[in-house]
Every structure is written in structure tokens, then in C-alpha cells.
Write an enzyme that holds these catalytic residues in place. Structure first.
Site, PDB file in Angstrom:
ATOM      1  N   SER A 187       0.930  -1.338   0.119  1.00 20.45           N
ATOM      2  CA  SER A 187       0.010   0.187   0.110  1.00 20.45           C
ATOM      3  C   SER A 187       0.988   1.127  -0.003  1.00 20.45           C
ATOM      4  O   SER A 187       1.987   1.167   0.353  1.00 20.45           O
ATOM      5  CB  SER A 187      -0.858  -0.020   1.320  1.00 20.45           C
TER       6      SER A 187
ATOM      7  N   TYR B 206      -1.698  -0.468  10.589  1.00 25.38           N
ATOM      8  CA  TYR B 206      -1.739  -0.762   9.220  1.00 25.38           C
ATOM      9  C   TYR B 206      -0.653  -0.196   8.473  1.00 25.38           C
ATOM     10  O   TYR B 206      -0.123  -0.975   7.788  1.00 25.38           O
ATOM     11  CB  TYR B 206      -3.402  -0.055   8.794  1.00 25.38           C
TER      12      TYR B 206
ATOM     13  N   LYS C 191       2.150  -2.545   6.558  1.00 27.82           N
ATOM     14  CA  LYS C 191       2.080  -2.835   5.071  1.00 27.82           C
ATOM     15  C   LYS C 191       3.708  -2.487   4.837  1.00 27.82           C
ATOM     16  O   LYS C 191       4.258  -2.821   3.847  1.00 27.82           O
ATOM     17  CB  LYS C 191       1.327  -1.603   4.615  1.00 27.82           C
TER      18      LYS C 191
END
Length: 315
Positions: free
Chosen positions: A153, A166, A170
Site C-alpha cells: 500500500s 496498518y 504494510k
């Protein structure tokens, strides 16, 4: 874990595709990008194994495929479950030639207010789950000289406040794939990393609940604020898989951001600090919790079966 073999009509699509007749494995295939990618790979003539936590939605996703398929309900953080899934894939469909580590969840809100188990769960699914997926399927990919695709991402470019788990997961997944690439190249395995930007999945439906994330998006150029459909992103991912691409950018203009990556943490921090100064603490805390229906399904399954705890309220 539960598995069901789908229908086995002969595929008529994509006669010239290098993927035709080969086997693909997609984790997180019950919804969103995973579901769209399973459909796109099936249209390219691949036999597809769909892995995920939600049996009903997995079967619904598989029902639209036009090639042989297999649904396996499995938690990517459970290595034994993934090893069993790999055995079933080999037995039912054959050795995998493409494996996509797509399963991912997200949680938003201030780090100090986020449930510690939830924070750890995001990292376990997004990072440890990717490593578990690779460990289970690398023997098959070595036999087929296949392709492992890690879905990362732009969160790895510039870590956003309110999304610490998150972003950390990632960035870790990107680094893991880069390290793995050098190890498995002698076995004929190619490793790709997909960088996804704003994609219209249920994960970003909650973004307006997070003032800092809303502000970060609003300060991006108009073309960078555009939300791309899962089908469009699946097309980019499948094209990259056909080419065994080392990097896939969704959307493609992201490739030009790579040289600018050292600047992003500074820019993100500047916008975030300004927004956090002007936002009441109660508003910053309001959106704390799991993001998206897929994430909530995973968290509820984890807490009710794995931890025996009551899930926190949905944002």
C-alpha cells in the site's frame, strides 16, 4: 477450515494469456480486491483457489467464476491451516503458479486508545499472514517456477497518524517481499509488490470517521484523491501477474512517486499535526476501532473463537 470445489466448465476466455490453465491462489478473496482479482484471473483462464475467513461470501464469490475453483476457509495467521489449504490446492487443482498475499485488515484511531490485541491482530494478518502464505506455497511455486505477489500500500510510503498498525504492517510486508525476492530467485520464483492507493472497498468506507485521514486525503492533488474500483485495481494486478512484474502500481502514476518517498513522511506529518491541533480529542477518538466489514468479520471471529473476548463496538 472448510473447502468446496467449484464448477469445472472449460474456460473459453483469454486464449493467449500466459496464465491460462494454471493455478492461482488469492487470500482475502471473500470480498473487495480479492474477490475482483479472483474473477479477473478466472477470466484469464486460471483455476482459482479462494482463501478467506467467511465461508458464505467465499462461495458467493466463487459462484461467478468460469473456471475450476476451490474455496478454503482459513485464517492466514494459522500456519497449520494454510499448510492444509496448500495441500488441498495441490490435490484438487494442482500446484499454484500465482499466489497473491492479499488478505488485510485495518484499524483506525489513536494508538494509545486502540485495543492492544486489535493492534497486534492487524500486524498479524497483514504481515505475519503474508509470511505464512509464502511459507505454505513456496514449495509449489518452486515446482512451477511461479510468481508470488505481495499486496502492499502507499501506507508504506508515508505513515499516517491514526493508522499506526496498518502502516507498520504494510511497510513490513513490503520489506518482507523485498527480502524474499533475493532468496527465491535462484528457484525460479518471481516476487512482485503491489502498491495500492485509494480503492473502493469497505475498508475506506469509514475514512470520514477519522478527521486526520480525511484531511490527508483532502490535501492530496485531485488525481491522487480519486478512488479506483476493485475491478480496475484487479486488472492492474492481473496484468502485472501476467508479466511477472517486480512492482505493480495501482494506479500506474504511483511509480513516479518512488523517487519522492523520502519527502512523504515530512509532508504527512505536517498535515497531520495541523489537523490534530485543530480537532477535539473526543473527535479523534470517535472512529477508533476496526475498519470495514471484512475487518469486523475477522475481528469477531478472532475474539469469539481465538480469544473468547467480546469484540469492541464497530466504528
Amino acid at each position: 477450515m472448510h473447502s468446496t470445489a467449484g464448477p469445472r466448465p472449460s474456460a473459453a476466455a483469454a486464449p493467449g494469456s500466459p496464465l491460462r490453465g494454471r493455478v492461482a491462489v488469492v487470500t482475502g478473496a471473500a470480498r473487495g480486491i480479492g474477490e475482483a482479482l479472483a474473477r479477473r484471473l478466472s477470466a484469464a483462464g486460471m483455476h482459482v483457489a479462494l482463501l478467506g475467513r467467511e465461508a458464505h461470501t467465499l462461495h458467493a464469490a466463487a459462484s461467478s467464476l468460469t473456471t475450476p475453483s476451490l474455496c478454503v476457509e482459513a485464517d492466514v495467521t494459522d500456519q497449520d491451516a494454510l499448510d492444509e489449504a496448500a495441500r488441498q490446492v495441490a490435490d484438487r487443482l494442482g500446484d499454484a503458479s500465482v499466489v497473491v498475499a492479499n488478505a488485510g485488515v485495518a484499524a483506525g484511531g489513536p494508538f494509545r486508545l486502540t485495543d492492544a490485541d486489535l493492534w497486534r491482530r492487524v500486524v498479524d494478518v497483514n504481515l505475519v499472514g503474508s509470511a505464512n502464505t509464502a511459507r505454505a506455497f513456496l514449495p509449489q511455486l518452486a515446482r512451477t517456477r511461479g510468481y508470488f505477489l505481495q499486496v502492499a500500500s502507499t501506507a508504506a510510503f508515508g505513515s499516517a497518524p491514526m493508522m499506526s498498525a496498518y502502516c507498520a504492517s504494510k511497510a513490513g510486508a513490503e520489506s518482507f517481499a523485498q527480502a524474499l525476492r533475493g532468496e527465491v530467485e535462484p528457484d525460479g520464483i518471481a516476487v512482485g509488490i503491489a502498491y495500492l492507493h485509494w480503492t473502493g472497498t469497505d475498508m475506506i468506507n469509514d475514512i470520514d470517521d477519522h478527521p486526520v485521514l480525511r484531511a490527508l486525503r483532502s490535501h492530496q492533488p485531485w488525481f491522487a484523491r480519486r478512488v479506483h474500483s476493485p475491478d480496475q485495481v484487479a486488472d492492474w494486478l492481473a496484468t502485472g501477474a501476467e508479466r511477472r512484474a517486480a512492482h505493480i502500481y495501482a494506479p500506474p502514476w504511483l511509480r513516479w512517486c518512488q523517487p519522492l518517498r523520502p519527502l512523504f513522511p515530512v509532508l504527512v506529518s505536517h498535515v497531520a499535526r495541523r489537523e490534530m491541533r485543530r480537532t477535539p480529542a473526543a473527535d479523534l477518538a470517535a472512529g477508533t476501532g476496526v475498519m470495514g466489514a471484512g475487518g469486523r468479520a475477522d475481528w469477531e471471529a478472532y475474539t469469539s473463537v481465538g480469544r473468547g473476548r467480546t469484540p469492541p463496538p464497530s466504528p
